[in-house]
Write a protein that holds these residues in place. Structure first.
Motif, PDB file in Angstrom:
ATOM      1  N   UNK A  48       0.656  -1.337   0.182  1.00 41.14           N
ATOM      2  CA  UNK A  48      -0.015   0.072   0.072  1.00 41.14           C
ATOM      3  C   UNK A  48       1.005   1.061  -0.443  1.00 41.14           C
ATOM      4  N   UNK A  49       1.885   0.921  -0.638  1.00 43.92           N
ATOM      5  CA  UNK A  49       2.885   2.478  -1.193  1.00 43.92           C
ATOM      6  C   UNK A  49       3.587   2.609   0.717  1.00 43.92           C
ATOM      7  N   UNK A  50       3.607   1.584   1.718  1.00 42.18           N
ATOM      8  CA  UNK A  50       4.773   1.524   2.563  1.00 42.18           C
ATOM      9  C   UNK A  50       5.548   1.022   2.239  1.00 42.18           C
ATOM     10  N   UNK A  51       7.242   1.797   2.246  1.00 43.34           N
ATOM     11  CA  UNK A  51       8.170   0.444   2.744  1.00 43.34           C
ATOM     12  C   UNK A  51       8.819  -0.590   4.114  1.00 43.34           C
ATOM     13  N   UNK A  52       8.156  -1.309   4.227  1.00 43.53           N
ATOM     14  CA  UNK A  52       8.251  -2.270   5.454  1.00 43.53           C
ATOM     15  C   UNK A  52      10.179  -2.082   5.677  1.00 43.53           C
ATOM     16  N   UNK A  53      10.369  -1.240   6.631  1.00 43.68           N
ATOM     17  CA  UNK A  53      12.352  -1.717   6.518  1.00 43.68           C
ATOM     18  C   UNK A  53      12.475  -3.073   7.297  1.00 43.68           C
ATOM     19  N   UNK A  54      11.849  -2.949   8.143  1.00 41.51           N
ATOM     20  CA  UNK A  54      12.795  -4.199   8.682  1.00 41.51           C
ATOM     21  C   UNK A  54      13.195  -4.065  10.102  1.00 41.51           C
ATOM     22  N   UNK A  55      12.871  -2.828  10.658  1.00 42.42           N
ATOM     23  CA  UNK A  55      14.092  -1.789  11.942  1.00 42.42           C
ATOM     24  C   UNK A  55      12.810  -2.059  12.428  1.00 42.42           C
ATOM     25  N   UNK A  56      13.163  -2.169  13.875  1.00 43.32           N
ATOM     26  CA  UNK A  56      12.362  -1.181  15.258  1.00 43.32           C
ATOM     27  C   UNK A  56      12.580  -0.179  15.978  1.00 43.32           C
ATOM     28  N   UNK A  57      11.630   0.264  16.475  1.00 43.05           N
ATOM     29  CA  UNK A  57      11.676   2.051  16.948  1.00 43.05           C
ATOM     30  C   UNK A  57       9.924   1.893  17.048  1.00 43.05           C
ATOM     31  N   UNK A  58      10.860   2.970  17.527  1.00 48.15           N
ATOM     32  CA  UNK A  58       9.522   4.012  18.354  1.00 48.15           C
ATOM     33  C   UNK A  58       9.271   5.368  18.312  1.00 48.15           C
ATOM     34  N   UNK A  59       8.397   6.241  17.621  1.00 43.69           N
ATOM     35  CA  UNK A  59       8.407   7.490  17.493  1.00 43.69           C
ATOM     36  C   UNK A  59       7.814   8.264  18.696  1.00 43.69           C
ATOM     37  N   UNK A  60       8.285   9.652  19.398  1.00 43.58           N
ATOM     38  CA  UNK A  60       7.756  10.095  20.421  1.00 43.58           C
ATOM     39  C   UNK A  60       6.835  11.293  20.196  1.00 43.58           C
ATOM     40  N   UNK A  61       6.240  12.153  20.964  1.00 39.33           N
ATOM     41  CA  UNK A  61       5.357  12.578  21.070  1.00 39.33           C
ATOM     42  C   UNK A  61       5.765  13.215  19.603  1.00 39.33           C
ATOM     43  N   UNK A  62       7.019  14.037  19.869  1.00 39.06           N
ATOM     44  CA  UNK A  62       7.084  15.306  18.476  1.00 39.06           C
ATOM     45  C   UNK A  62       7.709  14.538  17.838  1.00 39.06           C
ATOM     46  N   UNK A  63       7.241  13.581  17.252  1.00 33.89           N
ATOM     47  CA  UNK A  63       8.049  13.029  16.060  1.00 33.89           C
ATOM     48  C   UNK A  63       9.000  12.529  15.956  1.00 33.89           C
ATOM     49  N   UNK A  64       9.691  12.658  16.354  1.00 35.05           N
ATOM     50  CA  UNK A  64      11.594  12.099  16.207  1.00 35.05           C
ATOM     51  C   UNK A  64      10.812  10.309  16.261  1.00 35.05           C
ATOM     52  N   UNK A  65      12.300  10.202  15.709  1.00 35.69           N
ATOM     53  CA  UNK A  65      12.373   8.044  15.729  1.00 35.69           C
ATOM     54  C   UNK A  65      13.951   8.267  15.925  1.00 35.69           C
ATOM     55  N   UNK A  66      12.977   7.041  16.484  1.00 34.96           N
ATOM     56  CA  UNK A  66      14.008   6.251  17.708  1.00 34.96           C
ATOM     57  C   UNK A  66      14.172   4.728  16.866  1.00 34.96           C
ATOM     58  N   UNK A  67      15.551   3.633  17.000  1.00 34.36           N
ATOM     59  CA  UNK A  67      15.479   2.679  15.967  1.00 34.36           C
ATOM     60  C   UNK A  67      16.274   1.571  17.180  1.00 34.36           C
ATOM     61  N   UNK A  68      15.484   0.983  17.545  1.00 33.71           N
ATOM     62  CA  UNK A  68      15.419  -0.207  18.616  1.00 33.71           C
ATOM     63  C   UNK A  68      16.595  -0.815  18.293  1.00 33.71           C
ATOM     64  N   UNK A  69      16.316  -1.956  17.229  1.00 36.82           N
ATOM     65  CA  UNK A  69      17.761  -2.360  15.741  1.00 36.82           C
ATOM     66  C   UNK A  69      16.917  -3.170  15.110  1.00 36.82           C
ATOM     67  N   UNK A  70      17.227  -3.644  14.228  1.00 36.99           N
ATOM     68  CA  UNK A  70      17.467  -4.875  13.004  1.00 36.99           C
ATOM     69  C   UNK A  70      16.222  -5.862  13.780  1.00 36.99           C
ATOM     70  N   UNK A  71      15.071  -6.166  12.997  1.00 36.56           N
ATOM     71  CA  UNK A  71      13.960  -6.593  13.406  1.00 36.56           C
ATOM     72  C   UNK A  71      14.575  -8.155  13.695  1.00 36.56           C
ATOM     73  N   UNK A  72      15.097  -8.381  12.409  1.00 37.44           N
ATOM     74  CA  UNK A  72      16.519  -9.917  12.378  1.00 37.44           C
ATOM     75  C   UNK A  72      17.296 -10.264  13.554  1.00 37.44           C
ATOM     76  N   UNK A  73      17.840  -9.007  13.832  1.00 40.28           N
ATOM     77  CA  UNK A  73      19.150  -8.693  15.135  1.00 40.28           C
ATOM     78  C   UNK A  73      18.185  -8.672  16.447  1.00 40.28           C
ATOM     79  N   UNK A  74      17.242  -8.776  16.518  1.00 39.35           N
ATOM     80  CA  UNK A  74      16.688  -8.391  17.930  1.00 39.35           C
ATOM     81  C   UNK A  74      16.964 -10.260  18.733  1.00 39.35           C
ATOM     82  N   UNK A  75      17.586  -9.527  20.239  1.00 36.37           N
ATOM     83  CA  UNK A  75      18.157 -10.680  20.246  1.00 36.37           C
ATOM     84  C   UNK A  75      16.321 -12.004  21.449  1.00 36.37           C
ATOM     85  N   UNK A  76      16.084 -12.865  21.490  1.00 35.24           N
ATOM     86  CA  UNK A  76      15.201 -13.020  22.613  1.00 35.24           C
ATOM     87  C   UNK A  76      15.933 -14.448  23.605  1.00 35.24           C
ATOM     88  N   UNK A  77      16.105 -13.637  25.313  1.00 37.22           N
ATOM     89  CA  UNK A  77      16.770 -14.632  25.665  1.00 37.22           C
ATOM     90  C   UNK A  77      15.936 -14.866  26.744  1.00 37.22           C
TER      91      UNK A  77
END
Length: 566
Positions: A431-460
């Motif tokens: 639908x026109x969106x590019x799914x980046x494969x990166x995990x992150x979040x946006x704050x209230x002001x519209x600044x984005x933060x990358x938490x990590x690559x979806x494939x790099x997340x460690x589940x321990x």
């Protein structure tokens, strides 16, 4: 999503919507060359070239391609380090109506063969020392013509005489190619070629300018189809972002390789579009780079974290004057906060983190360079005309501020798709969106933060652990030069956290020291259970640390141990 909260953060100088026109990439070289023919375009190891000279050389190459029968949409590979010939070839191919296929000069025969076959390239331009490698794979591909050039061809006297001896000592070979049959010497073409101007009709929105192959860290590399509009749009966004820069007056340091889309856009295309001077270095060497900065006085320095780290840890850094550097946008990998602060202190300039991927030409987000306080750890806000959001990984629905999900983007810089891979295209373009494969979040002001690559997340042990968070903490230790954190196999926890560490020269640390340091800032389950000290870390040509290569190495060790104990 439609509110775009980040727009209220924009300085008044940055337009929120841009006009991209309909001029193809090569038209900008002609425009700049006509407007400022005597302006220096390229400085390469002591020799310069004006925009007028660059344009004339490009016309000669384009005419030669046309005479050979190269037609619109034919793919032609460029397998060169940063050098004037790479710029000439790039724009010459576009003038002839071709599609550029950027190729890493470090590719093995297997990697080269794959890319040439996949792209269907009809021709390739490469260095003399790489000619034997190309010849070995030519029969497996569609390559009909090989263009050959040499570093010495654009060196000043007496470097051009000395360089072949240095090359022989370094590589152990001297390659001589004759200008005959389907082997073509660039020196011959530029000495005897025609400078007839001609136009090939280009559909700005649909026609491809570039096939840019992904790094292949998650399987076979894919050819990202980038149109003229994709690339022009991203560079015009960049120009808008860097609103204090003056047309024709900036000096751009070109260390990032042009076979990587970030170096191609932020150094080469931006410089040609704006009439800036490019200072090109064929590879990153800290000492050479410091000397070049002091001599050439660049104002703009696009780079990658490992480049800035390499300079900061040079033992004689204080001897060099780096005060000309005004603006740096770091890409290709997360920028540690400590590296940013130290580099700004040393240069007096601004270093901010940006974000993007090959599939978006490449930049989608960046921090503001001037007039705004930067938020620690943020990749910034979306560029003009760029939408971004955080989607839930469960149902692909938008998430509210500060909830972690997948970063998705939309804009005129987003690729057309993957070359001959419709199924893989459908997985990331929806639908026109590019799914980046990166995990992150946006704050209230519209600044984005990358938490990590979806494939790099460690589940321990059932916990989600993001390597970047652990890396940021370890980078704060004064004895660490580089670090990468990965999830490695663990029979009890499934995965466990391992840190690979490169120490600064002359420093000593133990696992116990680092464990104690990490526990001050991280929850117990995030603290690395294993540490490995190394002299260097595996990297791509652009300086991105290959986390996946380290994980694969661990898996091989485990398999070998299992076989041994069987």
């Amino acid at each position: 999503m439609t509110q775009r909260p980040w727009l209220k953060e924009y300085p008044s100088e940055i337009q929120t919507e841009l006009d991209y026109g309909n001029k193809p990439l090569q038209a900008y070289l002609k425009e700049t060359a006509k407007a400022m023919p005597d302006k220096e375009a390229i400085s390469f190891m002591g020799k310069t070239m004006t925009y007028g000279e660059l344009y004339q050389s490009t016309l000669k190459f384009a005419n030669y391609l046309k005479d050979l029968g190269i037609e619109k949409n034919d793919r032609i590979a460029i397998m060169l380090p940063n050098c004037p010939q790479g710029v000439i070839a790039y724009y010459g191919i576009l003038m002839a109506g071709g599609i550029v296929v950027q190729t890493n000069p470090l590719y093995t025969e297997r990697e080269l063969s794959y890319q040439l076959k996949d792209s269907g390239a009809r021709a390739i331009i490469t260095l003399d020392i790489l000619f034997p490698r190309v010849k070995k794979v030519q029969n497996e591909t569609n390559v009909e013509h090989i263009f050959v050039t040499a570093i010495k061809d654009y060196l000043p006297f007496p470097k051009n005489l000395v360089y072949p001896f240095i090359q022989k000592k370094q590589y152990g070979i001297v390659v001589k190619v004759e200008h005959q049959d389907n082997h073509h010497l660039l020196t011959h073409i530029l000495k005897n070629g025609r400078t007839t101007e001609f136009d090939v009709e280009v559909d700005f929105e649909e026609d491809l300018a570039l096939l840019q192959y992904t790094g292949g860290t998650t399987g076979f590399p894919k050819g990202v189809m980038l149109t003229h509009k994709n690339l022009v749009a991203n560079v015009l966004m960049c120009r808008s972002w860097m609103y204090k820069c003056t047309r024709g007056e900036e000096i751009v340091l070109g260390i990032l390789p042009f076979f990587h889309v970030y170096g191609m856009t932020t150094v080469m295309i931006l410089s040609v579009m704006e009439g800036h001077k490019m200072v090109l270095l064929p590879k990153f060497d800290p000492t050479t780079t410091l000397k070049t900065i002091e001599k050439e006085k660049p104002t703009l320095f696009p780079g990658a974290p490992t480049i800035y780290i390499g300079l900061l840890n040079h033992p004689e850094l204080s001897k060099y004057d780096l005060s000309s550097i005004d603006s740096c946008i770091s890409g290709s990998a997360p920028l540690p906060v400590e590296v940013q602060a130290n580099f700004e202190k040393v240069t007096g300039g601004k270093l901010v983190e940006g974000y993007g991927l090959t599939e978006s030409s490449p930049v989608t987000h960046a921090n503001f360079l001037w007039d705004k306080e930067r938020k620690k750890g943020s990749i910034g806000v979306p560029w003009p005309d760029t939408d971004a959001a955080i989607f839930s990984m469960e149902d692909c629905e938008p998430l509210p501020p500060r909830e972690v999900g997948e970063i998705v983007v939309k804009g005129p810089q987003v690729m057309k798709g993957y070359w001959n891979k419709p199924e893989e295209t459908d997985l990331v373009l929806k639908d026109g969106w590019l799914y980046t494969g990166d995990l992150g979040y946006m704050d209230e002001d519209g600044y984005f933060y990358v938490v990590d690559r979806k494939k790099d997340m460690i589940i321990a042990g059932g916990y989600n652990i993001y390597p970047r968070e652990v890396e940021e903490v370890l980078y704060e230790h004064e004895d660490i030069q580089e670090v990468v954190v990965a999830g490695v196999p663990d029979p009890y926890r499934g995965e466990t956290v391992k840190a690979y560490v490169v120490l600064k020269e002359g420093r000593n640390l133990t696992e116990e020291d680092l464990n104690h340091f990490a526990r001050k800032a991280l929850a117990a389950y995030k603290v690395p259970r294993q540490y490995e000290f190394r002299k260097e870390l595996p990297k791509t040509a652009v300086g991105k640390i290959l986390r996946r290569a380290l994980v694969d190495e661990e898996k091989r060790k485990l398999q070998e141990e299992e076989i041994k104990n069987a």
